[in-house]
Design a protein around this motif. Structure first.
Motif, mmCIF file in Angstrom:
data_model
loop_
_atom_site.group_PDB
_atom_site.id
_atom_site.type_symbol
_atom_site.label_atom_id
_atom_site.label_comp_id
_atom_site.label_asym_id
_atom_site.label_seq_id
_atom_site.Cartn_x
_atom_site.Cartn_y
_atom_site.Cartn_z
ATOM 1 N N VAL A 124 7.032 0.615 -10.385
ATOM 2 C CA VAL A 124 7.526 1.571 -9.384
ATOM 3 C C VAL A 124 6.474 2.629 -9.093
ATOM 4 O O VAL A 124 6.100 2.879 -7.943
ATOM 5 C CB VAL A 124 8.830 2.236 -9.870
ATOM 6 C CG1 VAL A 124 9.229 3.363 -8.930
ATOM 7 C CG2 VAL A 124 9.949 1.230 -9.950
ATOM 8 N N MET A 125 5.967 3.270 -10.136
ATOM 9 C CA MET A 125 5.069 4.400 -9.941
ATOM 10 C C MET A 125 3.668 3.958 -9.537
ATOM 11 O O MET A 125 2.973 4.670 -8.812
ATOM 12 C CB MET A 125 5.015 5.246 -11.208
ATOM 13 C CG MET A 125 6.367 5.811 -11.610
ATOM 14 S SD MET A 125 6.249 7.225 -12.690
ATOM 15 C CE MET A 125 5.586 8.463 -11.591
ATOM 16 N N SER A 126 3.224 2.791 -10.019
ATOM 17 C CA SER A 126 1.867 2.360 -9.718
ATOM 18 C C SER A 126 1.764 1.540 -8.439
ATOM 19 O O SER A 126 0.743 1.578 -7.750
ATOM 20 C CB SER A 126 1.308 1.551 -10.890
ATOM 21 O OG SER A 126 2.114 0.425 -11.158
ATOM 22 N N LEU A 127 2.835 0.781 -8.111
ATOM 23 C CA LEU A 127 2.780 -0.120 -6.959
ATOM 24 C C LEU A 127 3.855 0.155 -5.909
ATOM 25 O O LEU A 127 3.790 -0.383 -4.805
ATOM 26 C CB LEU A 127 2.920 -1.577 -7.432
ATOM 27 C CG LEU A 127 1.922 -2.054 -8.486
ATOM 28 C CD1 LEU A 127 2.286 -3.447 -8.971
ATOM 29 C CD2 LEU A 127 0.508 -2.032 -7.929
ATOM 30 N N GLY A 128 4.877 0.948 -6.277
ATOM 31 C CA GLY A 128 5.990 1.170 -5.357
ATOM 32 C C GLY A 128 6.945 0.002 -5.291
ATOM 33 O O GLY A 128 7.715 -0.118 -4.330
ATOM 34 N N ILE A 129 6.932 -0.873 -6.308
ATOM 35 C CA ILE A 129 7.784 -2.065 -6.334
ATOM 36 C C ILE A 129 8.847 -1.886 -7.409
ATOM 37 O O ILE A 129 8.512 -1.760 -8.590
ATOM 38 C CB ILE A 129 6.956 -3.334 -6.626
ATOM 39 C CG1 ILE A 129 5.925 -3.554 -5.504
ATOM 40 C CG2 ILE A 129 7.852 -4.552 -6.766
ATOM 41 C CD1 ILE A 129 4.950 -4.675 -5.791
ATOM 42 N N VAL B 201 15.495 0.979 -8.315
ATOM 43 C CA VAL B 201 15.841 1.001 -6.887
ATOM 44 C C VAL B 201 16.310 2.390 -6.480
ATOM 45 O O VAL B 201 15.896 2.927 -5.437
ATOM 46 C CB VAL B 201 16.930 -0.048 -6.584
ATOM 47 C CG1 VAL B 201 17.557 0.220 -5.210
ATOM 48 C CG2 VAL B 201 16.347 -1.451 -6.627
ATOM 49 N N PHE B 202 17.138 3.004 -7.306
ATOM 50 C CA PHE B 202 17.688 4.311 -6.928
ATOM 51 C C PHE B 202 16.673 5.425 -7.108
ATOM 52 O O PHE B 202 16.748 6.443 -6.421
ATOM 53 C CB PHE B 202 18.966 4.579 -7.720
ATOM 54 C CG PHE B 202 20.081 3.644 -7.338
ATOM 55 C CD1 PHE B 202 20.667 3.727 -6.095
ATOM 56 C CD2 PHE B 202 20.488 2.649 -8.199
ATOM 57 C CE1 PHE B 202 21.664 2.852 -5.713
ATOM 58 C CE2 PHE B 202 21.490 1.763 -7.835
ATOM 59 C CZ PHE B 202 22.075 1.863 -6.585
ATOM 60 N N ILE B 203 15.712 5.246 -8.022
ATOM 61 C CA ILE B 203 14.618 6.205 -8.104
ATOM 62 C C ILE B 203 13.798 6.163 -6.811
ATOM 63 O O ILE B 203 13.442 7.202 -6.236
ATOM 64 C CB ILE B 203 13.723 5.892 -9.319
ATOM 65 C CG1 ILE B 203 14.512 6.027 -10.639
ATOM 66 C CG2 ILE B 203 12.513 6.791 -9.331
ATOM 67 C CD1 ILE B 203 14.981 7.409 -10.946
ATOM 68 N N ILE B 204 13.505 4.956 -6.324
ATOM 69 C CA ILE B 204 12.760 4.816 -5.065
ATOM 70 C C ILE B 204 13.575 5.340 -3.890
ATOM 71 O O ILE B 204 13.054 6.025 -2.999
ATOM 72 C CB ILE B 204 12.366 3.344 -4.848
ATOM 73 C CG1 ILE B 204 11.245 2.958 -5.808
ATOM 74 C CG2 ILE B 204 11.921 3.093 -3.413
ATOM 75 C CD1 ILE B 204 10.717 1.563 -5.629
ATOM 76 N N GLY C 163 3.658 4.877 -5.363
ATOM 77 C CA GLY C 163 2.672 3.858 -5.024
ATOM 78 C C GLY C 163 1.299 4.281 -5.500
ATOM 79 O O GLY C 163 1.132 5.346 -6.128
ATOM 80 N N PRO C 164 0.279 3.469 -5.231
ATOM 81 C CA PRO C 164 -1.080 3.784 -5.716
ATOM 82 C C PRO C 164 -1.601 5.129 -5.231
ATOM 83 O O PRO C 164 -2.389 5.783 -5.920
ATOM 84 C CB PRO C 164 -1.929 2.629 -5.168
ATOM 85 C CG PRO C 164 -0.968 1.526 -4.880
ATOM 86 C CD PRO C 164 0.321 2.186 -4.507
ATOM 87 N N GLN C 165 -1.161 5.548 -4.040
ATOM 88 C CA GLN C 165 -1.682 6.786 -3.464
ATOM 89 C C GLN C 165 -1.246 8.021 -4.229
ATOM 90 O O GLN C 165 -1.820 9.096 -4.071
ATOM 91 C CB GLN C 165 -1.251 6.910 -1.999
ATOM 92 C CG GLN C 165 0.211 7.257 -1.771
ATOM 93 C CD GLN C 165 1.147 6.082 -1.975
ATOM 94 O OE1 GLN C 165 0.695 4.953 -2.104
ATOM 95 N NE2 GLN C 165 2.443 6.323 -2.018
ATOM 96 N N VAL C 166 -0.232 7.891 -5.097
ATOM 97 C CA VAL C 166 0.289 9.050 -5.819
ATOM 98 C C VAL C 166 -0.765 9.646 -6.736
ATOM 99 O O VAL C 166 -0.862 10.872 -6.892
ATOM 100 C CB VAL C 166 1.539 8.645 -6.630
ATOM 101 C CG1 VAL C 166 1.943 9.756 -7.589
ATOM 102 C CG2 VAL C 166 2.687 8.327 -5.692
ATOM 103 N N PHE C 167 -1.591 8.801 -7.358
ATOM 104 C CA PHE C 167 -2.488 9.266 -8.405
ATOM 105 C C PHE C 167 -3.912 9.518 -7.899
ATOM 106 O O PHE C 167 -4.884 9.355 -8.638
ATOM 107 C CB PHE C 167 -2.508 8.248 -9.552
ATOM 108 C CG PHE C 167 -1.174 8.119 -10.218
ATOM 109 C CD1 PHE C 167 -0.763 9.039 -11.169
ATOM 110 C CD2 PHE C 167 -0.311 7.086 -9.889
ATOM 111 C CE1 PHE C 167 0.467 8.935 -11.780
ATOM 112 C CE2 PHE C 167 0.925 6.968 -10.497
ATOM 113 C CZ PHE C 167 1.320 7.897 -11.455
#
Length: 496
Positions: A303-308, A315-318, A330-334
């Motif tokens: 979830v945090m690294s790829l947004g998947i 699902v509910f976190i996203i 997604g990757p852009q977060v970091f």
């Protein structure tokens, strides 16, 4: 506290409660980035608390509060019948919290590393192929019929196309209804297919039984407490179960049941007394609880690294971060890039990065509350199993419909939730997992955006996905998974 209480109530689960809580929380806190912290904090607390609370009815009454705790009944309930209920509950609590902490530490290290690697290596074609591979992988591993999972995922992707096209050329699949121009409300749709469909199935099952649920017996004798010396001897088993749960949880769609089963079987094979498993050994409780709790943190790695998303809780976190503000995992977060100057604080880093590490901090706090508040509540949760379903289900139904109405524009949200409840009901009755449907529904807009962007960037090359070796490799793996699904379906077909 809500998560622990929900987890200890049979028929409820963490994702169940998260689905109901999300629209309520958004209506309370609003739609700004500042609202992300209380909303994500509540959702994380529910997710982690439910994992701990589900073990109590499994141990006391042989009735798991959540599907995660099913294997805990194998040794937890026999321990309770031997007069060791308190020790079994404290064993489950200690194993669960320690396993959760282990997977969270792995998440804190792995998610930024994977995200940075993906951001540097993968471009639009590779990211498009990665989502296609993830959808095929999830369909292959979820449920007993992979082809059904694939069909469910494709159906979710089809339904997500309702609304205006990304190119701005007009409405698409709206049936002439202008209300659908912005697409189907995400929260109401997921609420309907996950929660309301389960309520419909439960109501039908109750009516077919033609009887009320029997009131379970009184809780058994609680017995002695768990000593700190016994806790110390548990650590190797907890480490093994947490490692298995973390590895399984990092793969999208596999889930806690697989992790708990693999951990239990591994512990049994490596035990000097394998015959004790199933008769009331603490090692069985340790193996299952440490593994299924470790999944909750590891599932957030993709979830945090790829947004998947990897499971319903993810699902509910996203959904929360996509509904509120302008933040998305997604990757852009970091990206470690300064974005603005703030008086008194100097240069502030990427705001998404601040939110992500705030998210990590909340996970640590949730584990601390699980250890303290959870430990205090575990002994009194057994009475929640005595609440009959014909009391719980109408409450769930009323709260869910109210949340859909409040969150997503009145009657549009209400109608969407009811329509998706019917879809989810038929999927469940046809033995099609609803997880690929939900993941397909969520990821289809992202996939369409990436494919459109890659097509435009390549100058209109229709074969742009095949020009990248990495994307080609991912698509080849996806094709192998599809072939495996077809072969598995043929083998499962009964002979004429």
């Amino acid at each position: 506290m809500v998560g622990i209480l929900i987890g200890a109530t049979p028929g409820m689960s963490g994702p169940f409660a998260m689905a109901i809580a999300l629209p309520v929380l958004v209506s309370i806190f609003g739609y700004t980035n500042e609202a992300l912290y209380p909303v994500l904090g509540c959702l994380l607390g529910i997710m982690k608390g439910a994992t701990v609370g589900g073990a109590v009815p499994a141990i006391l009454f042989n009735t798991p509060g959540t599907p995660d705790a099913f294997l805990t009944t194998l040794d937890g309930n026999p321990m309770a019948r031997k007069g060791q209920a308190r020790k079994a509950i404290q064993t489950a609590h200690f194993s669960s919290v320690m396993g959760d902490n282990f997977s969270d530490l792995v998440l804190f290290i792995a998610a930024p590393a994977i995200a940075i690697a993906v951001e540097r290596i993968l471009d639009l074609p590779e990211k498009s192929a990665l989502i296609i591979l993830s959808l095929c992988f999830m369909a292959a591993v979820v449920g007993n019929a992979p082809l059904k999972g694939l069909i469910g995922g494709l159906l979710g992707m089809l339904v997500s196309l309702v609304g205006s096209t990304l190119s701005g050329s007009g409405p698409r699949l709206t049936l002439g209804m202008p209300e659908l121009g912005n697409g189907l409300p995400l929260t109401s749709a997921v609420l309907g297919v996950l929660v309301l469909s389960e309520v419909l199935v439960a109501i039908e099952d109750m009516s077919s039984e033609k009887k009320r649920n029997a009131v379970p017996p009184e809780p058994p004798e609680m017995g002695p407490k768990l000593s700190w010396a016994e806790r110390g001897r548990m650590l190797p088993g907890i480490l093994r179960g947490a490692s298995i749960g973390t590895l399984i949880g990092a793969l999208p769609g596999i889930g806690t049941t697989t992790a708990a089963t693999l951990s239990y079987d591994t512990a049994k094979r490596q035990s000097k007394t394998p015959e004790a498993f199933g008769t009331g050994t603490p090692a069985g409780v340790i193996a299952t609880e440490s593994a299924n709790s470790a999944v909750s943190g590891a599932n957030l790695i993709p979830v945090m690294s790829l947004g998947i998303p990897g499971n319903f809780a993810a699902v509910f976190i996203i959904l929360a971060v996509e509904t509120i503000g302008d933040f998305a995992f997604g990757p852009q977060v970091f990206r470690f890039t300064p974005i603005r100057e703030v008086e008194g604080f100097g240069t502030i880093m990427n705001e998404s990065l601040v939110i992500a590490f705030g998210f990590f901090t909340m996970m640590v706090l949730a584990n601390a509350f699980n250890w303290t508040v959870g430990g205090a509540l575990m002994g009194v949760l057994g009475y929640l199993v005595r609440i009959p379903k014909d009391v719980v289900l109408p409450i769930i139904l009323t709260v869910s419909l109210t949340a859909a109405y409040v969150q997503d524009g009145g009657y549009l949200g209400l109608v969407t939730a009811c329509a998706f409840a019917v879809i989810g009901y038929f999927l469940r009755r046809l033995d099609v997992s609803v997880l690929p449907f939900v993941i397909g529904f969520l990821l289809a807009p992202t996939l369409e955006n990436l494919v459109r962007g890659g097509y435009t960037a390549s100058g209109g090359d229709a074969l742009f996905l095949l020009k990248s070796p990495i994307a080609l490799g991912m698509l080849a793996l996806a094709a192998l998974l599809l072939i495996r699904m077809v072969l598995q379906a043929r083998r499962a077909r009964p002979a004429k």
